[in-house]
Design a protein around this motif. Structure first.
Motif, short mmCIF file in Angstrom:
data_model
loop_
_atom_site.label_atom_id
_atom_site.label_comp_id
_atom_site.label_asym_id
_atom_site.label_seq_id
_atom_site.Cartn_x
_atom_site.Cartn_y
_atom_site.Cartn_z
N ILE A 47 29.00 64.81 -34.09
CA ILE A 47 29.19 66.14 -34.29
C ILE A 47 30.57 66.38 -35.06
O ILE A 47 31.78 65.96 -34.39
N ALA A 48 30.63 66.89 -35.94
CA ALA A 48 32.05 67.12 -36.99
C ALA A 48 32.79 68.39 -36.24
O ALA A 48 31.99 69.44 -36.08
N ILE A 49 33.95 68.20 -35.79
CA ILE A 49 34.72 69.09 -35.24
C ILE A 49 35.89 69.53 -35.93
O ILE A 49 36.32 68.60 -36.30
N SER A 50 36.29 70.65 -36.04
CA SER A 50 37.57 71.02 -36.77
C SER A 50 38.50 71.68 -35.92
O SER A 50 38.29 72.52 -35.03
N ARG A 51 39.94 71.47 -35.98
CA ARG A 51 40.97 71.73 -35.35
C ARG A 51 41.16 73.28 -35.50
O ARG A 51 41.76 73.96 -35.03
N HIS A 52 40.61 73.52 -36.98
CA HIS A 52 40.98 74.93 -37.49
C HIS A 52 39.67 75.91 -36.95
O HIS A 52 40.12 77.06 -36.65
N ARG A 53 38.43 75.33 -37.08
CA ARG A 53 37.34 76.40 -36.94
C ARG A 53 36.74 76.35 -35.54
O ARG A 53 36.24 77.36 -34.96
N ASP A 54 36.91 74.99 -34.92
CA ASP A 54 36.33 74.73 -33.55
C ASP A 54 37.42 74.78 -32.42
O ASP A 54 36.97 73.91 -31.42
N ARG A 55 38.07 75.78 -32.21
CA ARG A 55 39.13 75.40 -31.35
C ARG A 55 38.85 75.18 -30.13
O ARG A 55 39.49 74.34 -29.22
N ALA A 56 38.07 76.07 -29.35
CA ALA A 56 37.56 75.80 -28.20
C ALA A 56 37.15 74.53 -27.74
O ALA A 56 37.22 73.99 -26.84
N LEU A 57 35.98 74.16 -28.64
CA LEU A 57 35.29 72.96 -28.54
C LEU A 57 36.23 71.83 -28.57
O LEU A 57 36.26 70.72 -27.76
N MET A 58 37.37 71.93 -29.48
CA MET A 58 38.22 70.83 -29.83
C MET A 58 38.99 70.65 -28.71
O MET A 58 39.36 69.46 -28.19
N ARG A 59 39.56 71.82 -27.94
CA ARG A 59 40.33 71.47 -26.81
C ARG A 59 39.76 70.77 -25.64
O ARG A 59 40.14 70.01 -24.95
N ALA A 60 38.37 71.26 -25.41
CA ALA A 60 37.58 70.73 -24.45
C ALA A 60 37.27 69.22 -24.79
O ALA A 60 37.49 68.53 -23.65
N VAL A 61 37.02 68.84 -25.96
CA VAL A 61 36.94 67.53 -26.23
C VAL A 61 38.04 66.44 -26.09
O VAL A 61 38.02 65.53 -25.36
N ILE A 62 39.34 67.09 -26.51
CA ILE A 62 40.49 66.42 -26.21
C ILE A 62 40.79 66.47 -24.72
O ILE A 62 41.38 65.56 -24.21
N ALA A 63 40.35 67.57 -24.00
CA ALA A 63 40.95 67.46 -22.31
C ALA A 63 39.93 66.25 -21.90
O ALA A 63 40.46 65.70 -21.12
N ARG A 64 38.82 66.12 -22.28
CA ARG A 64 37.94 65.07 -21.85
C ARG A 64 38.34 63.75 -22.07
O ARG A 64 38.51 62.73 -21.51
N ALA A 65 38.79 63.47 -23.36
CA ALA A 65 39.35 62.42 -23.74
C ALA A 65 40.52 62.06 -23.20
O ALA A 65 40.72 60.66 -22.75
N LYS A 66 41.60 62.85 -22.73
CA LYS A 66 42.80 62.38 -22.09
C LYS A 66 42.43 62.07 -20.48
O LYS A 66 42.91 61.28 -20.28
N ALA A 67 41.31 62.99 -19.97
CA ALA A 67 40.95 62.49 -18.54
C ALA A 67 40.46 60.93 -18.46
O ALA A 67 40.64 60.18 -17.63
N GLN A 68 39.65 60.69 -19.61
CA GLN A 68 38.89 59.27 -20.01
C GLN A 68 40.17 58.35 -19.99
O GLN A 68 40.13 57.32 -19.29
N GLY A 69 41.10 58.81 -20.77
CA GLY A 69 42.41 57.93 -20.76
C GLY A 69 43.17 57.63 -19.59
O GLY A 69 43.83 56.67 -19.63
N ARG A 70 43.21 58.72 -18.69
CA ARG A 70 43.55 58.45 -17.54
C ARG A 70 42.74 57.96 -16.61
O ARG A 70 43.20 57.63 -15.18
N GLY A 71 41.68 57.45 -16.84
CA GLY A 71 40.81 56.89 -15.98
C GLY A 71 39.95 57.85 -15.00
O GLY A 71 39.31 57.20 -13.88
N GLU A 72 40.01 59.02 -15.27
CA GLU A 72 39.18 60.00 -14.61
C GLU A 72 37.94 60.09 -15.17
O GLU A 72 37.35 59.96 -16.15
#
Length: 94
Positions: A67-92
């Motif tokens: 799924i192509a996501i844009s930092r400009h158009r899909d801000r809420a989805l982008m924030r959620a995806v990044i938050a999930r990736a950060k949690a994964q990076g912390r081992g959560e």
């Protein structure tokens, strides 16, 4: 479950790069393997679990179903995806 690829906006080594992220690490690794990315390219950082992909490979990822996501158009989805990736990076768990 989904795999996401953001805009290829990061310049490095003469190319534009994007981030490949997913709802789960298993899904992320499986999709990266389909793209031909070696596991050593995985970036498991607290800044977010992801693979860097050059712009041409980003297009291939989209063709394979990312799924192509844009930092400009899909801000809420982008924030959620990044938050999930950060949690994964912390081992959560996602």
């Amino acid at each position: 479950m989904s795999v996401y690829v953001d805009d290829a906006v990061f310049a490095w080594r003469g190319q534009r790069w994007a981030h490949l992220m997913a709802d789960t690490l298993d899904e992320l690794h499986a999709f990266a393997a389909r793209l031909g990315l070696p596991r050593r390219a995985f970036q498991d950082k607290t800044s977010g679990a992801h693979y860097d992909v050059p712009a041409p490979l980003r297009e291939q990822a989209i063709a394979l179903g990312a799924i192509a996501i844009s930092r400009h158009r899909d801000r809420a989805l982008m924030r959620a995806v990044i938050a999930r990736a950060k949690a994964q990076g912390r081992g959560e768990s996602p």
